[in-house]
Design a protein around this motif. Structure first.
Motif, PDB file in Angstrom:
ATOM      1  N   GLY A   1     -98.068 -77.613  10.556  1.00 48.82           N
ATOM      2  CA  GLY A   1     -98.368 -76.914  11.707  1.00 48.82           C
ATOM      3  C   GLY A   1     -99.038 -77.903  12.909  1.00 48.82           C
ATOM      4  N   ARG A   2     -99.429 -79.157  12.330  1.00 47.95           N
ATOM      5  CA  ARG A   2    -100.067 -80.050  13.187  1.00 47.95           C
ATOM      6  C   ARG A   2     -98.915 -80.654  14.096  1.00 47.95           C
ATOM      7  N   GLN A   3     -99.623 -81.031  15.198  1.00 46.66           N
ATOM      8  CA  GLN A   3     -98.682 -81.671  16.372  1.00 46.66           C
ATOM      9  C   GLN A   3     -98.645 -82.954  16.490  1.00 46.66           C
ATOM     10  N   TYR A   4     -97.692 -83.624  16.541  1.00 42.14           N
ATOM     11  CA  TYR A   4     -97.755 -85.167  16.908  1.00 42.14           C
ATOM     12  C   TYR A   4     -97.111 -85.160  18.413  1.00 42.14           C
ATOM     13  N   LEU A   5     -98.132 -85.792  19.182  1.00 45.71           N
ATOM     14  CA  LEU A   5     -97.716 -86.021  20.552  1.00 45.71           C
ATOM     15  C   LEU A   5     -97.592 -87.567  20.771  1.00 45.71           C
ATOM     16  N   THR A   6     -96.329 -87.807  21.492  1.00 47.31           N
ATOM     17  CA  THR A   6     -95.989 -89.414  21.660  1.00 47.31           C
ATOM     18  C   THR A   6     -95.839 -89.323  23.347  1.00 47.31           C
ATOM     19  N   LEU A   7     -97.067 -90.434  23.629  1.00 45.01           N
ATOM     20  CA  LEU A   7     -97.065 -90.720  25.178  1.00 45.01           C
ATOM     21  C   LEU A   7     -96.495 -92.102  25.339  1.00 45.01           C
ATOM     22  N   ASN A   8     -95.205 -91.973  25.959  1.00 42.28           N
ATOM     23  CA  ASN A   8     -94.642 -93.366  26.131  1.00 42.28           C
ATOM     24  C   ASN A   8     -95.027 -93.887  27.595  1.00 42.28           C
TER      25      ASN A   8
ATOM     26  N   ASN B   1     -82.989 -90.119  30.230  1.00 42.81           N
ATOM     27  CA  ASN B   1     -82.859 -90.046  28.844  1.00 42.81           C
ATOM     28  C   ASN B   1     -84.003 -90.537  28.160  1.00 42.81           C
ATOM     29  N   VAL B   2     -84.946 -91.165  28.801  1.00 40.81           N
ATOM     30  CA  VAL B   2     -86.062 -91.611  28.228  1.00 40.81           C
ATOM     31  C   VAL B   2     -87.307 -90.598  28.174  1.00 40.81           C
ATOM     32  N   PRO B   3     -87.599 -90.282  26.787  1.00 40.81           N
ATOM     33  CA  PRO B   3     -88.607 -89.330  26.670  1.00 40.81           C
ATOM     34  C   PRO B   3     -90.155 -89.917  27.070  1.00 40.81           C
ATOM     35  N   LEU B   4     -90.731 -89.485  28.000  1.00 34.69           N
ATOM     36  CA  LEU B   4     -91.983 -89.888  28.462  1.00 34.69           C
ATOM     37  C   LEU B   4     -93.237 -89.321  27.519  1.00 34.69           C
ATOM     38  N   LEU B   5     -93.024 -88.039  27.144  1.00 31.21           N
ATOM     39  CA  LEU B   5     -94.208 -87.362  26.555  1.00 31.21           C
ATOM     40  C   LEU B   5     -93.313 -86.425  25.610  1.00 31.21           C
ATOM     41  N   SER B   6     -93.432 -86.378  24.323  1.00 27.93           N
ATOM     42  CA  SER B   6     -92.774 -85.691  23.225  1.00 27.93           C
ATOM     43  C   SER B   6     -93.674 -85.284  22.157  1.00 27.93           C
ATOM     44  N   THR B   7     -93.313 -84.100  21.440  1.00 21.86           N
ATOM     45  CA  THR B   7     -93.986 -83.454  20.567  1.00 21.86           C
ATOM     46  C   THR B   7     -93.187 -83.236  19.286  1.00 21.86           C
ATOM     47  N   ARG B   8     -93.912 -83.248  18.172  1.00 20.36           N
ATOM     48  CA  ARG B   8     -93.335 -82.974  17.024  1.00 20.36           C
ATOM     49  C   ARG B   8     -94.232 -82.146  16.034  1.00 20.36           C
ATOM     50  N   GLU B   9     -93.817 -81.140  15.220  1.00 17.75           N
ATOM     51  CA  GLU B   9     -94.873 -80.433  14.312  1.00 17.75           C
ATOM     52  C   GLU B   9     -94.285 -80.685  13.043  1.00 17.75           C
ATOM     53  N   ASP B  10     -95.316 -80.769  12.330  1.00 17.98           N
ATOM     54  CA  ASP B  10     -94.995 -81.208  10.753  1.00 17.98           C
ATOM     55  C   ASP B  10     -95.219 -79.785  10.067  1.00 17.98           C
ATOM     56  N   PHE B  11     -94.962 -79.825   8.616  1.00 16.74           N
ATOM     57  CA  PHE B  11     -94.992 -78.722   7.881  1.00 16.74           C
ATOM     58  C   PHE B  11     -96.251 -77.888   7.812  1.00 16.74           C
TER      59      PHE B  11
ATOM     60  N   ILE C   1     -89.538 -82.981  20.172  1.00 16.12           N
ATOM     61  CA  ILE C   1     -89.001 -82.401  21.379  1.00 16.12           C
ATOM     62  C   ILE C   1     -89.652 -83.067  22.665  1.00 16.12           C
ATOM     63  N   PRO C   2     -88.718 -83.264  23.535  1.00 19.73           N
ATOM     64  CA  PRO C   2     -89.259 -84.034  24.823  1.00 19.73           C
ATOM     65  C   PRO C   2     -89.746 -83.079  25.749  1.00 19.73           C
ATOM     66  N   VAL C   3     -90.766 -83.438  26.284  1.00 16.92           N
ATOM     67  CA  VAL C   3     -91.493 -82.473  27.390  1.00 16.92           C
ATOM     68  C   VAL C   3     -91.340 -82.991  28.506  1.00 16.92           C
ATOM     69  N   ILE C   4     -91.615 -84.181  28.715  1.00 16.42           N
ATOM     70  CA  ILE C   4     -91.088 -84.883  30.134  1.00 16.42           C
ATOM     71  C   ILE C   4     -90.163 -86.098  30.019  1.00 16.42           C
ATOM     72  N   LEU C   5     -89.212 -86.334  30.665  1.00 12.46           N
ATOM     73  CA  LEU C   5     -88.358 -87.122  30.678  1.00 12.46           C
ATOM     74  C   LEU C   5     -88.025 -88.143  31.898  1.00 12.46           C
ATOM     75  N   ALA C   6     -87.683 -89.009  31.736  1.00 10.70           N
ATOM     76  CA  ALA C   6     -87.007 -89.936  32.990  1.00 10.70           C
ATOM     77  C   ALA C   6     -85.648 -90.417  32.539  1.00 10.70           C
TER      78      ALA C   6
END
Lengths: 305, 602
Positions: free
Chosen positions: B437-444, B425-435, B418-423
């Protein structure tokens, strides 16, 4: 007499020319007349042989037979008689019923004349027809009309168009008229009783009186269409044409059905009584008179002339 | 008892009555007919549906039945009502549950006065009584009761600890429960908003008195570096200047001071205490309302995140460590990290691009550990905006990104992210939750071509990451709350028991996620749960802090409004439609019977 009745008499007379009264053999006895009777008589028509008996007319001994057989044998000839028709008409007001349906198929009033009672006209036409048919059959006739006793119709020996005072205004039933003054019927005559038969009581008593001494008795029930078919649904105040009594009735399907049953029951009682007395009975509808003449042939009252 | 009609136009239907009569009269008109003889008509009974004589119109019994049924139906359609006598009206009592009812005047509280009034009222008990507590929200106290003993039993639930009283909502609820027919009695300590009560079913009884009162109206204790910052706000709710003595006790240390305030004035006291100090207790001199003279403030909850920085790039690692230290939410890492920051030059969302062997992200530790992948790809674009920020997301709170250059790879987000910050259509910061409940953050983010790390947005972004991680840690979120406010408790699925200040225990079965704990009374609450709760964080304090309730100057006594007169009370508008309907039904049933048995026409 009403002109419509007069016209009906003329029509009936004309109609009756085509028919002859069927006289039963038993009626062929009576006064000396133009027709041969069933008994031995003085006509020239040979009938039979028989042995001589004391008192027999010697002129009728067949001498030829005596010569051959040595036995006295007389020849019998048929007698010559005049058959007789007694026509008994119901003269009560119910036979003069005013109907709403007007003229029927069998009654055509003269122009300018309004037919008020098809039933009365049919009665007159039937009487004229029978009288004419009787004349065709060389019968004498007597027309009896019920009223305050039975009276012979005026000029009834003449042709029907000469009849008079066929008024049909009596408040009494034929049975009551019998009690007051019965008709003087000729023995062994043919008797035809024309009435609507719509009065209470056991028909056997009047039938026995009519049948007594008659060669044959025919009962013709003459009904108007209104007598056969009750009025349509609704409230009705029915008035007895003879007594003037009134009755208020709500007619529905069940009432109509019961009315028809009552009529059938009445006719059945008359049929049974007629069978008991050896009389023939038929029913004619006034509005359909001319088509009903075949019924008279069916009971062997009329035959084509 | 004059009936009135709801739908008078329905009376127009009465015009059908003459129509029915006309039908019958016309139907009953007899046609005269001459017949040969009545002999054939003697079989049946003479019709009695018509008059026997012309001057006498006889209508059948059915006609009158139909006429009457029609008239009754017409009247029923008109909706007749009349005032029928009623034995008495039911009573619904609304009890002010706010803590101002505890204010004492002449050694007796408004609540006690109200109870005494109720006891007198129930010497002649109404047919049925219901009680409604007017607290923060109106609440019905069980089913109807009929005598004082049952009422008194229910009154034990009348604690008067609510921070406010929603009397208007309670009156509305009472009107609905009573179907606008019940008498409503309000027992409170103040006047209604409009003293001229127009509702004839509402009676307002006030048992309060205007009193002088000093009260704490606000109190807090928050972490302030190595110390705790405390705030106490004291208000003088009286018409004159008054003084009171303030005692502040932290452990064995007691400090006393005099507080002098003018009429309707308040004073804020802000001071720091050691974070090691146990609970702080502040009291004022006893006055009319004792409940707002005492506050207890427990040490604030200090939660920090154990962050493991697994960045191979030294510059990146230094930048990350520097930023994390600036947030002051980072705990010293020993083992079992709660957040791992790793590096990847993998182009997210492109399966063909494999990560380089030397820059593989560190393996994710077992447990409830979150992962922040810092994606640095050589081929990057520098975005100057506009940036699309999901402001509802906790990671984006306070992030402005004004004038920022954010260099990032031209990639797209992986499925489930799930993108949180975009430029664009380029996600700059996005999150993903696994089964789990842990969060995976991606900082581009490539700091070499960016200016983001030189702006306040960068530490804010990391503060948000750590703060979000803290919010998902089990335990209480706060240690001090106002009376009536919910206290949030994060659990990991274990059963929890909450002990209230009066010793009442509330047990919650195994429920994952958050629990919103009610605070029905002031005092110290204890939470007993699984191992996730440390001893220092298993308590929270609730203080009665409500300026409106502490202000007793508007309290009053008296009666406002009155139930309508007894005669009117006993006469109640009742619909009479059912009576006419039943009568019509009975007539039609009789009609049907007569028709079926063919008696109606005879």
């Amino acid at each position: 007499m009403d002109s419509a009745i007069r016209q009906a008499l003329r029509d009936g007379e004309k109609l009756g020319l085509r028919y002859a009264l069927q006289v039963p053999q038993v009626a062929a006895s009576g006064w000396t007349g133009a027709r041969t009777g069933r008994r031995a008589g003085s006509s020239i028509d040979f009938q039979d042989y028989r042995e001589y008996q004391p008192g027999d007319d010697l002129r009728f001994i067949d001498w030829g037979i005596y010569a051959r057989t040595d036995r006295l044998t007389v020849k019998l000839f048929r007698e010559e008689v005049v058959p007789h028709l007694d026509l008994i008409l119901d003269g009560s007001r119910s036979m003069n019923l005013e109907t709403e349906s007007g003229s029927g198929a069998g009654f055509k009033p003269a122009s300018g004349l309004e037919a008020r009672s098809t039933k009365a006209a049919a009665l007159a036409k039937l009487a004229a027809l029978l009288a004419t048919a009787a004349a065709n059959a060389q019968c004498t006739q007597a027309i009896w009309v019920s009223g305050e006793g039975f009276q012979r119709l005026q000029n009834d020996a003449l042709t029907p168009s000469a009849w008079d005072k066929l008024d049909l205004e009596s408040k009494r039933t034929p049975e009551q008229s019998f009690e007051i003054l019965p008709p003087k019927f000729r023995r062994l005559g043919v008797r035809v009783f024309v009435s609507d038969l719509l009065w209470p009581g056991n028909p056997i008593s009047i039938l026995r009186r009519l049948r007594d001494g008659a060669a044959a008795l025919f009962v013709i029930q003459l009904l108007a269409r209104d007598d056969v078919e009750p009025p349509e649904h609704g409230n009705l105040r029915v008035v007895d044409s003879e007594t003037g009594d009134e009755s208020e009735i709500y007619i529905d399907s069940s009432v109509a059905k019961q009315y028809a049953e009552n009529l059938a029951q009445l006719q059945q009682s008359w049929n049974d009584a007629c069978r008991q007395c050896g009389a023939q009975m038929t029913t004619l509808i006034a509005e359909d008179f001319e088509n009903s003449i075949s019924e008279l042939e069916a009971i062997q009252l009329l035959a084509p002339a | 008892m004059i009936p009135f009609l709801t739908y008078p136009l329905a009376l127009i239907a009465l015009a059908t009555l003459p129509a029915l009569a006309a039908i019958y009269i016309l139907r009953n008109r007899f046609r005269r007919k001459q017949v040969s003889s009545l002999v054939l008509w003697r079989f049946h009974v003479q019709s009695k549906s018509g008059g026997a004589k012309i001057h006498k119109l006889q209508l059948p019994f059915l006609f009158f039945l139909e006429l009457l049924a029609l008239a009754l139906l017409c009247v029923a359609a008109a909706g007749p009502h009349w005032k029928a006598p009623q034995s008495a009206r039911p009573l619904i009592i609304i009890l002010d549950d706010s803590f101002s009812m505890r204010a004492v005047s002449e050694n007796i509280s408004a609540q006690t006065r109200a109870k005494n009034f109720l006891e007198k009222l129930f010497r002649q008990p109404p047919p049925s009584t219901r009680l409604i507590l007017a607290g923060t929200e109106p609440r019905s106290l069980g089913a109807s009761v009929k005598n004082w003993r049952e009422v008194n039993k229910l009154l034990s639930k009348w604690k008067c600890w609510s921070p406010n009283a929603s009397i208007d909502s309670a009156v509305t609820l009472a009107a609905e429960i009573g179907k606008q027919q019940a008498n409503i009695l309000v027992l409170t300590d103040h006047k209604p908003a409009d003293e001229n009560i127009s509702n004839p079913r509402l009676e307002w009884r006030a048992f309060g008195s205007p009193l002088n009162n000093f009260a704490f109206v606000s109190a807090s204790r928050t972490a302030f570096g190595d110390q705790d910052r405390c705030l106490l706000e004291i208000a003088n709710f009286s018409a004159n200047a008054h003084s009171t003595k303030l005692l502040v006790q932290t452990g064995t240390n007691v400090q006393a001071s005099m507080i002098s305030l003018g009429a309707h004035e308040s004073q804020r006291l802000v001071f720091n205490i050691s974070s090691d100090a146990p609970s702080l207790r502040a009291t004022l001199e006893p006055d009319a309302l004792a409940e707002d003279n005492d506050v207890q403030l427990l040490p604030p909850i200090r939660k920090k995140v154990r962050v493991q920085v697994a960045l191979a790039d030294k510059n990146l690692s230094a930048l990350a460590n520097r930023t994390l230290d600036a947030t002051s939410l980072r705990a010293a890492i020993s083992a079992d990290p709660q957040l791992v920051i790793s590096e990847s030059d993998n182009v997210v969302g492109q399966a063909s691009s494999l990560p380089s062997a030397g820059k593989m992200p560190a393996p994710l530790p077992a447990g409830n550990c979150w992962n922040l992948v810092w994606s640095t790809v050589a081929a990057t674009n520098a975005f100057t905006g506009p940036f699309i920020v999901d402001t509802s997301h906790p990671l984006a709170e306070g992030v402005a990104l004004e004038g920022v250059i954010w260099a990032a790879a031209q990639i797209t987000n992986a499925p489930g992210e799930i993108p949180v910050i975009l430029a664009g259509n380029v996600p700059l910061l996005s999150t993903r939750e696994d089964f789990f409940g842990r969060q995976y953050l991606t900082l581009n983010f490539n700091p070499e071509l960016s200016t983001l790390q030189n702006t306040p947005d960068f530490p804010i972004l990391f503060w948000n990451i750590l703060s979000w991680r803290i919010s998902e840690m089990p335990g209480l979120k706060e240690s001090n709350a106002r009376l009536g406010a919910d206290v949030t408790l994060k659990t990991t699925g274990e059963a929890v028991t909450v002990i209230q200040p009066d010793g009442t225990k509330n047990s919650f079965p195994k429920t994952g996620g958050e629990l919103a704990l009610e605070t029905p009374m002031p005092g110290i609450y204890s939470v007993i749960g699984g191992q996730a709760f440390s001893l220092s964080t298993n308590q929270f304090s609730v203080n009665a802090l409500a300026a409106d309730e502490s202000d007793l100057s508007a309290c009053a006594s008296g009666q406002f409004g009155k139930w309508s007169e007894d005669t009117a009370r006993r006469l109640e508008e009742t619909s009479a439609v059912w009576i006419f309907g039943l009568l019509a039904l009975a007539l039609l049933t009789t009609h049907l019977y007569l028709v079926a048995s063919a008696k109606g026409t005879k």
